[in-house]
Design a protein around this motif. Structure first.
Motif, PDB file in Angstrom:
ATOM      1  N   ALA A   1       4.249  -0.287  -0.011  1.00 54.28           N
ATOM      2  CA  ALA A   1       2.805  -0.014   0.062  1.00 54.28           C
ATOM      3  C   ALA A   1       2.569   1.360   0.686  1.00 54.28           C
ATOM      4  O   ALA A   1       1.686   1.530   1.531  1.00 54.28           O
ATOM      5  N   GLY A   2       3.366   2.335   0.267  1.00 55.19           N
ATOM      6  CA  GLY A   2       3.196   3.693   0.767  1.00 55.19           C
ATOM      7  C   GLY A   2       1.850   4.260   0.329  1.00 55.19           C
ATOM      8  O   GLY A   2       1.345   3.921  -0.743  1.00 55.19           O
ATOM      9  N   TYR A   3       1.274   5.114   1.161  1.00 53.34           N
ATOM     10  CA  TYR A   3      -0.042   5.659   0.827  1.00 53.34           C
ATOM     11  C   TYR A   3      -0.156   7.098   1.320  1.00 53.34           C
ATOM     12  O   TYR A   3       0.564   7.538   2.218  1.00 53.34           O
ATOM     13  N   GLY A   4      -1.084   7.828   0.713  1.00 53.97           N
ATOM     14  CA  GLY A   4      -1.356   9.206   1.095  1.00 53.97           C
ATOM     15  C   GLY A   4      -2.802   9.351   1.523  1.00 53.97           C
ATOM     16  O   GLY A   4      -3.428   8.405   2.007  1.00 53.97           O
TER      17      GLY A   4
ATOM     18  N   GLN B   1      13.698  -1.496   3.718  1.00 50.22           N
ATOM     19  CA  GLN B   1      12.402  -1.556   3.027  1.00 50.22           C
ATOM     20  C   GLN B   1      11.293  -1.791   4.048  1.00 50.22           C
ATOM     21  O   GLN B   1      11.453  -2.567   4.988  1.00 50.22           O
ATOM     22  N   LEU B   2      10.184  -1.098   3.858  1.00 48.37           N
ATOM     23  CA  LEU B   2       8.983  -1.299   4.657  1.00 48.37           C
ATOM     24  C   LEU B   2       7.770  -1.234   3.740  1.00 48.37           C
ATOM     25  O   LEU B   2       7.816  -0.554   2.704  1.00 48.37           O
ATOM     26  N   PRO B   3       6.677  -1.879   4.109  1.00 46.72           N
ATOM     27  CA  PRO B   3       5.442  -1.616   3.369  1.00 46.72           C
ATOM     28  C   PRO B   3       5.059  -0.139   3.487  1.00 46.72           C
ATOM     29  O   PRO B   3       4.773   0.522   2.497  1.00 46.72           O
ATOM     30  N   SER B   4       5.081   0.389   4.732  1.00 46.14           N
ATOM     31  CA  SER B   4       4.698   1.781   4.980  1.00 46.14           C
ATOM     32  C   SER B   4       5.269   2.228   6.319  1.00 46.14           C
ATOM     33  O   SER B   4       5.105   1.532   7.324  1.00 46.14           O
ATOM     34  N   THR B   5       5.906   3.381   6.343  1.00 44.47           N
ATOM     35  CA  THR B   5       6.422   3.886   7.617  1.00 44.47           C
ATOM     36  C   THR B   5       5.287   4.274   8.549  1.00 44.47           C
ATOM     37  O   THR B   5       5.407   4.126   9.770  1.00 44.47           O
ATOM     38  N   ASN B   6       4.171   4.767   8.015  1.00 44.19           N
ATOM     39  CA  ASN B   6       3.037   5.106   8.873  1.00 44.19           C
ATOM     40  C   ASN B   6       2.462   3.855   9.543  1.00 44.19           C
ATOM     41  O   ASN B   6       2.121   3.870  10.733  1.00 44.19           O
ATOM     42  N   GLN B   7       2.347   2.774   8.795  1.00 43.45           N
ATOM     43  CA  GLN B   7       1.837   1.539   9.377  1.00 43.45           C
ATOM     44  C   GLN B   7       2.783   0.995  10.441  1.00 43.45           C
ATOM     45  O   GLN B   7       2.350   0.476  11.476  1.00 43.45           O
ATOM     46  N   THR B   8       4.083   1.128  10.210  1.00 39.08           N
ATOM     47  CA  THR B   8       5.065   0.688  11.201  1.00 39.08           C
ATOM     48  C   THR B   8       4.954   1.523  12.467  1.00 39.08           C
ATOM     49  O   THR B   8       5.043   1.005  13.586  1.00 39.08           O
ATOM     50  N   ALA B   9       4.746   2.831  12.308  1.00 38.81           N
ATOM     51  CA  ALA B   9       4.571   3.706  13.466  1.00 38.81           C
ATOM     52  C   ALA B   9       3.297   3.340  14.230  1.00 38.81           C
ATOM     53  O   ALA B   9       3.273   3.353  15.465  1.00 38.81           O
TER      54      ALA B   9
END
Length: 321
Positions: free
Chosen positions: A117-120, A88-96
């Motif tokens: 907390a995935g977002y587009g 689980q992650l809030p967002s993979t983009n934020q982790t990147a």
């Protein structure tokens, strides 16, 4: 690589054979007891490993996200690609993005079984239920100036299109610029984000997020069910690991040459918009017109009441079929 990962890799390399504890121990340089413990740990983690008396162990495919399993599907040049997998992650983009700030080596891949907390685009929420989707972000460091990040986004959409077609035979539709549709519903969104170096004001990293609804989920909000779909409604004929591997293969193959725009012929052929009247929202302005082309820069060309207009950004909010 841990003992468990090494053992799993050996089983993956010979998927139709049973490998005995003695064979595995000899290849790994560990005792049969250590092999047994590693097998039990893998089972506890969710892997399905068949055990047959006097013959040994065999891997059975599951939908458990796994770096060793994905790596088996990758092209030779990608075998050492770092794959970071999280439950689980809030967002993979934020982790990147955090990895970029920490100067982690690139390229890197970040994959989550669930996002909280995935977002587009425009910060919109991207619902990301566990075990139902592919939530993946790529962290890249450009080796040359980027001509157009928008062209890269259309290339990523084409790579995902190709991966789906190659693994399933399904041909999805592409909605400019970053969405994939199947059976009239959105199943995938792509979000490209650039990170700028403060001192040079040049793009230092790129983060490319891919959110794909792999299997139907009962947790999709009622308000979205008329618009949001999934690649598979019933039991998927392949695993997420297999499709992730195909997406990575297609992306890195296309990334080498995307700036020449050769892939756009395929992109146009599967466009959801070409020839249709649309409403395009760009900032506070709404433009209406007929989509006559997606040009060689990946831009949308509309014929409006005042003549042809070209758009490199914006969002198509309505399509008249």
């Amino acid at each position: 690589m841990s003992t468990q990962e090494k053992l799993l890799t050996l089983l993956l390399e010979q998927p139709t054979k049973y490998l005995s504890g003695e064979q595995l121990g000899q290849q790994l340089g560990i005792s049969r007891t250590a092999v047994w413990k590693a097998i039990q740990a893998l089972k506890t983690a969710g892997y399905q490993l068949e055990t047959k008396p006097h013959q040994g162990y065999r891997y059975r495919p599951t939908d458990l996200l796994s770096a060793p399993v994905i790596r088996q599907t990758l092209n030779a040049a990608l075998k050492t690609l770092p794959l970071n997998i999280y439950q689980q992650l809030p967002s993979t983009n934020q982790t990147a993005k955090k990895a970029a700030a920490d100067n982690l080596a690139t390229p890197q891949v970040f994959i989550a079984d669930q996002q909280t907390a995935g977002y587009g685009r425009y910060g919109r929420t991207f619902v990301s239920p566990e075990q139902k989707g592919i939530y993946l972000s790529l962290l890249l460091q450009p080796t040359q100036p980027l001509a157009d990040v928008g062209l890269l986004t259309t290339a990523v959409a084409t790579a995902v299109f190709r991966a789906i077609k190659d693994t399933t035979g399904i041909e999805v539709d592409i909605k400019w610029v970053n969405d994939l549709y199947y059976q009239g519903k959105k199943i995938c969104g792509i979000l490209s984000e650039a990170i700028t170096d403060f001192e040079s004001q040049q793009i230092s990293h790129l983060v490319i997020g891919i959110g794909l609804n792999f299997a139907a989920s009962a947790t999709i909000p009622t308000a979205l069910q008329a618009k949001v779909g999934a690649l598979f409604q019933g039991q998927p004929p392949l695993t997420r690991n297999q499709l992730i591997g195909a997406i990575l293969n297609q992306f890195f193959d296309l990334f080498q040459t995307y700036q020449n725009g050769a892939f756009l012929t395929e992109y146009r052929a599967h466009s959801l918009l070409l020839g249709h009247q649309v409403s395009l929202q760009q900032g506070q302005q709404t433009v209406m017109g007929t989509v006559t082309d997606i040009n060689n820069n990946g831009e949308l060309v509309l014929t409006t009441a005042t003549g042809p207009q070209t758009f490199s950004s914006g969002e198509v909010t309505k399509v008249n079929f």
